[in-house]
Design an enzyme around this catalytic site. Structure first.
Site, mmCIF file in Angstrom:
data_model
loop_
_atom_site.group_PDB
_atom_site.id
_atom_site.type_symbol
_atom_site.label_atom_id
_atom_site.label_comp_id
_atom_site.label_asym_id
_atom_site.label_seq_id
_atom_site.Cartn_x
_atom_site.Cartn_y
_atom_site.Cartn_z
ATOM 1 N N ASP A 153 0.814 -1.211 0.000
ATOM 2 C CA ASP A 153 0.000 0.000 0.000
ATOM 3 C C ASP A 153 0.853 1.267 0.000
ATOM 4 O O ASP A 153 0.529 2.247 -0.671
ATOM 5 C CB ASP A 153 -0.922 0.008 1.222
ATOM 6 C CG ASP A 153 -2.027 -1.027 1.115
ATOM 7 O OD1 ASP A 153 -2.340 -1.447 -0.015
ATOM 8 O OD2 ASP A 153 -2.578 -1.417 2.159
ATOM 9 N N ASN B 225 -4.927 9.141 1.482
ATOM 10 C CA ASN B 225 -5.451 8.494 2.690
ATOM 11 C C ASN B 225 -5.972 9.505 3.703
ATOM 12 O O ASN B 225 -7.153 9.546 3.994
ATOM 13 C CB ASN B 225 -4.372 7.629 3.347
ATOM 14 C CG ASN B 225 -4.375 6.214 2.817
ATOM 15 O OD1 ASN B 225 -5.137 5.866 1.923
ATOM 16 N ND2 ASN B 225 -3.511 5.386 3.365
ATOM 17 N N GLU B 226 -5.051 10.292 4.272
ATOM 18 C CA GLU B 226 -5.455 11.215 5.329
ATOM 19 C C GLU B 226 -4.466 12.345 5.498
ATOM 20 O O GLU B 226 -3.305 12.257 5.088
ATOM 21 C CB GLU B 226 -5.614 10.496 6.675
ATOM 22 C CG GLU B 226 -4.338 10.161 7.407
ATOM 23 C CD GLU B 226 -3.637 8.922 6.907
ATOM 24 O OE1 GLU B 226 -2.393 8.960 6.748
ATOM 25 O OE2 GLU B 226 -4.311 7.915 6.666
ATOM 26 N N ASP C 65 -3.378 14.450 21.350
ATOM 27 C CA ASP C 65 -2.118 14.130 20.689
ATOM 28 C C ASP C 65 -2.156 14.584 19.234
ATOM 29 O O ASP C 65 -1.114 14.801 18.614
ATOM 30 C CB ASP C 65 -1.838 12.631 20.746
ATOM 31 C CG ASP C 65 -1.298 12.187 22.093
ATOM 32 O OD1 ASP C 65 -1.037 13.054 22.943
ATOM 33 O OD2 ASP C 65 -1.140 10.967 22.296
ATOM 34 N N VAL D 245 -10.964 5.963 1.284
ATOM 35 C CA VAL D 245 -9.843 5.069 0.995
ATOM 36 C C VAL D 245 -8.957 4.903 2.218
ATOM 37 O O VAL D 245 -8.493 3.802 2.541
ATOM 38 C CB VAL D 245 -9.003 5.608 -0.188
ATOM 39 C CG1 VAL D 245 -7.709 4.822 -0.333
ATOM 40 C CG2 VAL D 245 -9.795 5.521 -1.475
ATOM 41 N N THR E 55 -9.625 2.904 6.605
ATOM 42 C CA THR E 55 -9.205 1.660 7.261
ATOM 43 C C THR E 55 -7.724 1.683 7.630
ATOM 44 O O THR E 55 -7.191 0.660 8.074
ATOM 45 C CB THR E 55 -9.473 0.448 6.352
ATOM 46 O OG1 THR E 55 -8.805 0.642 5.109
ATOM 47 C CG2 THR E 55 -10.958 0.266 6.107
ATOM 48 N N ALA E 56 -7.073 2.813 7.455
ATOM 49 C CA ALA E 56 -5.647 2.917 7.773
ATOM 50 C C ALA E 56 -5.474 3.592 9.143
ATOM 51 O O ALA E 56 -5.992 3.114 10.147
ATOM 52 C CB ALA E 56 -4.927 3.676 6.660
ATOM 53 N N ASN F 201 -6.796 6.163 10.385
ATOM 54 C CA ASN F 201 -8.096 6.541 10.946
ATOM 55 C C ASN F 201 -8.700 5.416 11.783
ATOM 56 O O ASN F 201 -9.194 5.640 12.891
ATOM 57 C CB ASN F 201 -9.039 6.926 9.805
ATOM 58 C CG ASN F 201 -10.464 7.159 10.265
ATOM 59 O OD1 ASN F 201 -10.758 8.134 10.937
ATOM 60 N ND2 ASN F 201 -11.353 6.247 9.890
ATOM 61 N N LEU F 202 -8.677 4.198 11.277
ATOM 62 C CA LEU F 202 -9.234 3.065 12.005
ATOM 63 C C LEU F 202 -8.428 2.779 13.271
ATOM 64 O O LEU F 202 -8.990 2.463 14.322
ATOM 65 C CB LEU F 202 -9.278 1.826 11.110
ATOM 66 C CG LEU F 202 -9.882 0.558 11.714
ATOM 67 C CD1 LEU F 202 -11.319 0.789 12.143
ATOM 68 C CD2 LEU F 202 -9.793 -0.595 10.724
#
Length: 262
Positions: free
Chosen positions: A48, A121-122, A151, A159, A162-163, A165-166
């Protein structure tokens, strides 16, 4: 070669690992690849992280092409399973298309320097020292949280849901949801706030309070900028990317399946 093929010429990029390089040599023995600028689509061998790196390279060089990933990494959420048959061109043309729009991030540093970057992603804000961060959160033209003590905080696309963020206990977003996840990272105050799900048209901005005492960095996928004072984030449909997935293993199905993992 069939006239029905939408993608006639493929480029190949491979991560610098023995596994990916061995797979690249095998594919080159079976198929003739072209330079990326001449290709209709790009085959990406890696994980990924390498897929994100490849997509960012396309954005940076204004040379966006559909990408078909083959997993040679660990998770491979954005990738397809390795193929043993020599029907790569047919597989790419049978693949399901999925449009992915990145986030556009603009960050102003404490010295007034402005940095811009895209994130597939973010975008995450993270404290730089042992001091907790204090961040004002605005959505649209309304301040929603005057002081988030934490923090950090992140904005995720479907997309990326699930990275990181999860991992930060954020929600999983269906790929076609047209939503963004706004997720705190180890929030101290307000203690009960667990984040928000927002329409993708939302413009989100953050202002760092006491930035000299409580410095904060911003990370757009893999690009980091330190000592920032303000950050604005919005979806960028004009930079839309296309990912190609084998049927039955499309990204939207993986996002649904991930919610049932125990």
């Amino acid at each position: 070669m069939s006239r029905n093929h939408e993608y006639r010429q493929l480029a190949l990029v491979a991560y610098d690992t023995e596994k990916a390089q061995d797979a690249a040599r095998e594919l080159r023995s079976q198929f003739t690849f072209v330079a990326q600028e001449d290709a209709d689509a790009v085959v990406v061998l890696g994980g990924d992280g390498f897929m994100l790196q490849t997509l960012h390279s396309m954005l940076d060089n204004d040379a966006v092409k559909p990408a078909y990933g083959i997993n040679m990494g660990t998770v491979g959420f954005l990738m397809n399973r390795p193929r043993k048959r020599n029907d790569l061109l047919a597989a790419v043309n049978r693949a399901t298309k999925r449009a992915v729009a990145p986030l556009k991030m603009e960050a102003t540093a404490q010295d007034g320097t402005v940095q811009k970057a895209c994130a597939i992603n973010e975008v995450s804000l993270l404290r730089e020292t042992r001091q907790t961060a204090k961040i004002e959160v605005t959505v649209g033209d309304k301040v929603r949280i005057e002081e988030l003590v934490c923090d950090g905080v992140l904005v995720s696309t479907p997309v990326g849901s699930t990275a990181y963020n999860l991992s930060a206990n954020g929600p999983i977003l269906p790929l076609d949801s047209q939503l963004l996840a706004l997720t705190p990272i180890s929030a101290f105050r307000p203690r009960r706030w667990r984040g928000a799900i927002l329409p993708e048209r939302s413009e989100i901005s953050f202002r760092v309070r006491e930035p000299a005492k409580r410095p904060v960095a911003v990370v757009a996928d893999q690009r980091e900028f330190r000592d920032i004072a303000e950050v604005s984030i919005a979806i960028e449909r004009e930079l839309e990317l296309t990912l190609l997935f084998d049927r039955g293993h499309a990204l939207d199905e993986r996002i649904v399946a991930e919610q049932f993992v125990t």
